[in-house]
Write a protein that holds these residues in place. Structure first.
Motif, PDB file in Angstrom:
ATOM      1  N   LEU A   1       0.834  -1.209   0.000  1.00  0.00           N
ATOM      2  CA  LEU A   1       0.000   0.000   0.000  1.00  0.00           C
ATOM      3  C   LEU A   1       0.866   1.256   0.000  1.00  0.00           C
ATOM      4  O   LEU A   1       0.531   2.259  -0.662  1.00  0.00           O
ATOM      5  CB  LEU A   1      -0.919  -0.004   1.212  1.00  0.00           C
ATOM      6  CG  LEU A   1      -1.984  -1.108   1.251  1.00  0.00           C
ATOM      7  CD1 LEU A   1      -2.764  -1.057   2.568  1.00  0.00           C
ATOM      8  CD2 LEU A   1      -2.941  -0.997   0.075  1.00  0.00           C
ATOM      9  N   HIS A   2       1.990   1.234   0.704  1.00  0.00           N
ATOM     10  CA  HIS A   2       2.878   2.393   0.706  1.00  0.00           C
ATOM     11  C   HIS A   2       3.476   2.632  -0.679  1.00  0.00           C
ATOM     12  O   HIS A   2       3.673   3.800  -1.077  1.00  0.00           O
ATOM     13  CB  HIS A   2       3.995   2.193   1.732  1.00  0.00           C
ATOM     14  CG  HIS A   2       3.563   2.409   3.141  1.00  0.00           C
ATOM     15  ND1 HIS A   2       3.988   1.626   4.191  1.00  0.00           N
ATOM     16  CD2 HIS A   2       2.731   3.321   3.697  1.00  0.00           C
ATOM     17  CE1 HIS A   2       3.450   2.041   5.308  1.00  0.00           C
ATOM     18  NE2 HIS A   2       2.670   3.075   5.037  1.00  0.00           N
TER      19      HIS A   2
ATOM     20  N   PHE B   1      -6.846   1.257  -4.186  1.00  0.00           N
ATOM     21  CA  PHE B   1      -5.565   0.562  -4.316  1.00  0.00           C
ATOM     22  C   PHE B   1      -5.785  -0.932  -4.523  1.00  0.00           C
ATOM     23  O   PHE B   1      -6.864  -1.473  -4.275  1.00  0.00           O
ATOM     24  CB  PHE B   1      -4.702   0.784  -3.074  1.00  0.00           C
ATOM     25  CG  PHE B   1      -4.217   2.199  -2.902  1.00  0.00           C
ATOM     26  CD1 PHE B   1      -4.365   3.129  -3.919  1.00  0.00           C
ATOM     27  CD2 PHE B   1      -3.612   2.609  -1.722  1.00  0.00           C
ATOM     28  CE1 PHE B   1      -3.919   4.435  -3.776  1.00  0.00           C
ATOM     29  CE2 PHE B   1      -3.161   3.900  -1.560  1.00  0.00           C
ATOM     30  CZ  PHE B   1      -3.327   4.816  -2.590  1.00  0.00           C
ATOM     31  N   GLU B   2      -4.738  -1.591  -4.986  1.00  0.00           N
ATOM     32  CA  GLU B   2      -4.747  -3.052  -5.107  1.00  0.00           C
ATOM     33  C   GLU B   2      -4.303  -3.667  -3.777  1.00  0.00           C
ATOM     34  O   GLU B   2      -3.460  -3.089  -3.081  1.00  0.00           O
ATOM     35  CB  GLU B   2      -3.818  -3.500  -6.234  1.00  0.00           C
ATOM     36  CG  GLU B   2      -4.283  -3.127  -7.625  1.00  0.00           C
ATOM     37  CD  GLU B   2      -5.528  -3.878  -8.038  1.00  0.00           C
ATOM     38  OE1 GLU B   2      -5.762  -4.981  -7.500  1.00  0.00           O
ATOM     39  OE2 GLU B   2      -6.285  -3.367  -8.869  1.00  0.00           O
TER      40      GLU B   2
ATOM     41  N   ARG C   1      -1.806   7.363   7.882  1.00  0.00           N
ATOM     42  CA  ARG C   1      -2.436   6.929   9.132  1.00  0.00           C
ATOM     43  C   ARG C   1      -3.476   5.843   8.857  1.00  0.00           C
ATOM     44  O   ARG C   1      -3.587   4.868   9.619  1.00  0.00           O
ATOM     45  CB  ARG C   1      -3.084   8.121   9.819  1.00  0.00           C
ATOM     46  CG  ARG C   1      -3.767   7.773  11.141  1.00  0.00           C
ATOM     47  CD  ARG C   1      -2.757   7.189  12.141  1.00  0.00           C
ATOM     48  NE  ARG C   1      -3.410   6.831  13.382  1.00  0.00           N
ATOM     49  CZ  ARG C   1      -3.555   7.669  14.414  1.00  0.00           C
ATOM     50  NH1 ARG C   1      -3.087   8.918  14.343  1.00  0.00           N
ATOM     51  NH2 ARG C   1      -4.142   7.272  15.515  1.00  0.00           N
ATOM     52  N   LEU C   2      -4.213   5.963   7.759  1.00  0.00           N
ATOM     53  CA  LEU C   2      -5.203   4.946   7.421  1.00  0.00           C
ATOM     54  C   LEU C   2      -4.538   3.607   7.112  1.00  0.00           C
ATOM     55  O   LEU C   2      -5.050   2.545   7.467  1.00  0.00           O
ATOM     56  CB  LEU C   2      -6.038   5.409   6.221  1.00  0.00           C
ATOM     57  CG  LEU C   2      -6.973   6.597   6.461  1.00  0.00           C
ATOM     58  CD1 LEU C   2      -7.636   7.035   5.156  1.00  0.00           C
ATOM     59  CD2 LEU C   2      -8.036   6.251   7.504  1.00  0.00           C
ATOM     60  N   ILE C   3      -3.399   3.642   6.458  1.00  0.00           N
ATOM     61  CA  ILE C   3      -2.668   2.400   6.167  1.00  0.00           C
ATOM     62  C   ILE C   3      -2.181   1.757   7.459  1.00  0.00           C
ATOM     63  O   ILE C   3      -2.222   0.532   7.617  1.00  0.00           O
ATOM     64  CB  ILE C   3      -1.499   2.686   5.198  1.00  0.00           C
ATOM     65  CG1 ILE C   3      -2.030   3.084   3.814  1.00  0.00           C
ATOM     66  CG2 ILE C   3      -0.587   1.468   5.076  1.00  0.00           C
ATOM     67  CD1 ILE C   3      -0.952   3.483   2.823  1.00  0.00           C
ATOM     68  N   ASP C   4      -1.747   2.581   8.407  1.00  0.00           N
ATOM     69  CA  ASP C   4      -1.309   2.034   9.695  1.00  0.00           C
ATOM     70  C   ASP C   4      -2.461   1.375  10.446  1.00  0.00           C
ATOM     71  O   ASP C   4      -2.238   0.444  11.236  1.00  0.00           O
ATOM     72  CB  ASP C   4      -0.698   3.144  10.558  1.00  0.00           C
ATOM     73  CG  ASP C   4       0.630   3.636  10.018  1.00  0.00           C
ATOM     74  OD1 ASP C   4       1.250   2.872   9.247  1.00  0.00           O
ATOM     75  OD2 ASP C   4       1.031   4.773  10.338  1.00  0.00           O
ATOM     76  N   GLU C   5      -3.687   1.841  10.213  1.00  0.00           N
ATOM     77  CA  GLU C   5      -4.857   1.275  10.883  1.00  0.00           C
ATOM     78  C   GLU C   5      -5.410   0.049  10.158  1.00  0.00           C
ATOM     79  O   GLU C   5      -6.425  -0.499  10.579  1.00  0.00           O
ATOM     80  CB  GLU C   5      -5.960   2.333  10.995  1.00  0.00           C
ATOM     81  CG  GLU C   5      -5.611   3.533  11.846  1.00  0.00           C
ATOM     82  CD  GLU C   5      -5.523   3.196  13.318  1.00  0.00           C
ATOM     83  OE1 GLU C   5      -6.112   2.178  13.717  1.00  0.00           O
ATOM     84  OE2 GLU C   5      -4.861   3.945  14.064  1.00  0.00           O
TER      85      GLU C   5
ATOM     86  N   LEU D   1     -10.006   8.021   2.381  1.00  0.00           N
ATOM     87  CA  LEU D   1     -10.247   6.585   2.488  1.00  0.00           C
ATOM     88  C   LEU D   1     -10.804   6.030   1.184  1.00  0.00           C
ATOM     89  O   LEU D   1     -10.401   4.943   0.743  1.00  0.00           O
ATOM     90  CB  LEU D   1     -11.209   6.299   3.648  1.00  0.00           C
ATOM     91  CG  LEU D   1     -11.612   4.840   3.849  1.00  0.00           C
ATOM     92  CD1 LEU D   1     -10.386   3.975   4.140  1.00  0.00           C
ATOM     93  CD2 LEU D   1     -12.630   4.706   4.979  1.00  0.00           C
ATOM     94  N   HIS D   2     -11.710   6.761   0.532  1.00  0.00           N
ATOM     95  CA  HIS D   2     -12.259   6.296  -0.739  1.00  0.00           C
ATOM     96  C   HIS D   2     -11.166   6.192  -1.799  1.00  0.00           C
ATOM     97  O   HIS D   2     -11.174   5.286  -2.636  1.00  0.00           O
ATOM     98  CB  HIS D   2     -13.363   7.245  -1.209  1.00  0.00           C
ATOM     99  CG  HIS D   2     -14.620   7.145  -0.411  1.00  0.00           C
ATOM    100  ND1 HIS D   2     -15.068   5.956   0.118  1.00  0.00           N
ATOM    101  CD2 HIS D   2     -15.533   8.091  -0.024  1.00  0.00           C
ATOM    102  CE1 HIS D   2     -16.202   6.148   0.774  1.00  0.00           C
ATOM    103  NE2 HIS D   2     -16.499   7.452   0.719  1.00  0.00           N
ATOM    104  N   ILE D   3     -10.217   7.123  -1.756  1.00  0.00           N
ATOM    105  CA  ILE D   3      -9.096   7.045  -2.709  1.00  0.00           C
ATOM    106  C   ILE D   3      -8.234   5.821  -2.426  1.00  0.00           C
ATOM    107  O   ILE D   3      -7.844   5.079  -3.334  1.00  0.00           O
ATOM    108  CB  ILE D   3      -8.251   8.336  -2.630  1.00  0.00           C
ATOM    109  CG1 ILE D   3      -9.082   9.548  -3.081  1.00  0.00           C
ATOM    110  CG2 ILE D   3      -6.998   8.200  -3.491  1.00  0.00           C
ATOM    111  CD1 ILE D   3      -8.363  10.874  -2.916  1.00  0.00           C
TER     112      ILE D   3
END
Length: 508
Positions: free
Chosen positions: A155-156, A213-214, A174-178, A207-209
């Motif tokens: 994701l990063h 992601f894949e 922060r959303l990826i960390d969660e 979050l919608h963006i």
């Protein structure tokens, strides 16, 4: 009555556990992975201990001073470890080798009537073992694998090429960390908005963006949202499919009639929609799991012999090979001057000797218990689960002359590789269910197997209720109550007769 202090003398008996005895008990209940870690720690702490290599031999120094560690370890009927006089392999008392040729004997039959003496040395086969640590032909190439990409790293990477403002990028990080390993965003939007100083709308927009992601469906907040994201990607999210996703509880209950009414489609269209939902991935992050599950290594091998008997052997690859460096011990003993130095060297030698003997006794005890389990459950190895007999710890403990707690420690986290698969030693212990005619009791595991077999053989127009399963089992001689059948059925994750009838009707 006046109160006054006074002295009294009392005589009593108590069992005192020395550190060495506690060590022997601890080693007995460790798994092979935990044992390897423990031995590595002892190798770092004790300078007299040395890791044995394949083919290496060390002659014992018989002129060395005797210590209390030269007494044999024996598991007594109190479940503790006591010191019993007698030498364990006296010529090699300072070496514990998993491939000692002196332990090689013939294979042991599974039939108790043809079995040899009950000593563990009658069935040990520790020859031709390898430590598995060297190079050359023994090098394990599978242990050298490329580092797998985690979900968050994936994701990063996608975030680094996304066209986001610095503030939105901070929110995305922060959303990826969660996001957990399954691919779901578990954070609360209100709490995140407060922590980041942003509005909830801004958090939701980012979050919608990120949900684009894949893999598809990642960073969803629920199973329904995860499935919706995947259906939208496939352009299959219509009102009928939306109604189906909103009523997944009815789908789990196989209430197809109600779903037909809610979705406004016929049964054929509903069947196609259900097939599409089943093709989706409820855990999009599973493909990016950070670590692979460790492979379970068996502690004991059971092999079938040409004469129909069974050979029980220890897995020498999981047994550590340690020895005492006698030359280094003699060297440091000669240069020790102060009393503290002499005490340290003596304690290191005693601890090393106790460790070696504890490892040896652990291996022998595991093998002794495993042999008795094979004797008791010979029907399982010959015919399968339906011939599994009731067995408890006391039966095995009485046969091997140990305490139940000792057998419990031996069978914890120990695995047996058999011609029928890998099983934990605890698997062979099962409660007894009485027979209808007063004959030999049945194993609870065998009864569960019969229940599963009866359910698997059901036809669409002949689904068995719990009462009918009780009748079938009593025809096999099993005296069982309906509530026990229901409990076993639920433990096997078998739905009720009503739900099974719906499933069979849909698949017909």
């Amino acid at each position: 009555m006046a109160l006054a202090p006074k002295l009294q003398m009392r005589q009593g008996q108590s069992l005192v556990m020395t550190p060495q005895l506690q060590q022997a008990i601890k080693l007995l209940q460790l798994s092979n992975i935990e044992l390897a870690e423990y031995v590595e720690t002892e190798l770092e702490k004790n300078p007299l201990l040395q890791r044995g290599e394949a083919g290496e031999t060390v002659a014992a120094d018989r002129d060395a001073p005797e210590t209390s560690s030269q007494s044999e370890l024996k598991l007594d009927d109190a479940g503790a470890v006591g010191a019993a006089q007698g030498d364990l392999d006296a010529p090699r008392e300072d070496v514990y080798e998993a491939d000692s040729p002196s332990e090689r004997v013939s294979d042991a039959p599974a039939n108790p009537s043809n079995d040899a003496a009950g000593g563990p040395s009658s069935s040990l086969d520790w020859s031709n073992a390898s430590s598995g640590r060297g190079g050359g032909e023994d090098f394990d190439f599978e242990s050298v694998t490329a580092e797998s990409l985690s979900l968050k790293d994936h994701l990063h990477e996608q975030l680094s090429v996304a066209a986001l403002s610095p503030a939105a990028r901070l929110i995305a990080l922060r959303l990826i960390d969660e996001t957990d390993d399954a691919g779901y965003m578990r954070g609360d939007l209100d709490a995140l908005a407060t922590a980041l100083g942003a509005s909830e709308g801004e958090i939701e927009d980012v979050l919608h963006i990120c949900q684009g992601f894949e893999p598809t469906g990642v960073m969803a907040r629920s199973v329904q949202e995860c499935l919706v994201l995947q259906l939208k990607e496939m352009n299959r999210f219509d009102p009928a499919m939306e109604a189906l996703i909103d009523n997944l509880d009815l789908l789990a209950k196989h209430d197809l009639k109600r779903l037909v009414e809610i979705c406004g489609v016929d049964q054929d269209d509903l069947a196609d929609m259900i097939s599409e939902v089943k093709s989706l991935t409820p855990r999009p992050g599973a493909a990016y799991s950070g670590e692979s599950a460790p492979t379970v290594a068996p502690d004991v091998f059971v092999r079938e012999l040409p004469n129909g008997m069974y050979s029980v052997e220890l897995n020498t690859e999981t047994l550590p090979r340690v020895l005492i460096d006698r030359s280094y011990y003699a060297e440091v003993s000669a240069v020790a001057r102060t009393e503290d130095e002499k005490t340290f060297v003596t304690d290191c030698h005693a601890n090393a000797s106790w460790l070696i003997k504890s490892l040896d006794q652990r291996a022998r005890t595991i093998l002794k218990v495993a042999r008795e389990i094979v004797r008791q459950q010979d029907g399982f190895f010959a015919e399968g689960v339906q011939s599994l007999r009731p067995l408890n710890l006391k039966t095995v403990a009485d046969a091997v002359e140990m305490h139940e707690s000792t057998v419990s420690r031996v069978t914890s986290n120990k695995f047996m590789a058999t011609p029928r698969g890998m099983f934990e030693l605890k698997y062979f212990f099962s409660a007894a269910i009485p027979a209808t005619s007063g004959g030999e009791a049945h194993s609870a595991e065998a009864v569960r197997y019969r229940i599963k077999s009866l359910v698997d053989a059901e036809a669409c127009d002949a689904v068995l209720s719990d009462d009918q399963i009780v009748e079938r089992l009593r025809a096999f001689g099993v005296d069982i109550a309906r509530r026990t059948v229901a409990k076993y059925r639920e433990s096997l994750r078998i739905p009720s007769s009503v739900e099974r009838r719906r499933i069979l009707a849909r698949s017909a």
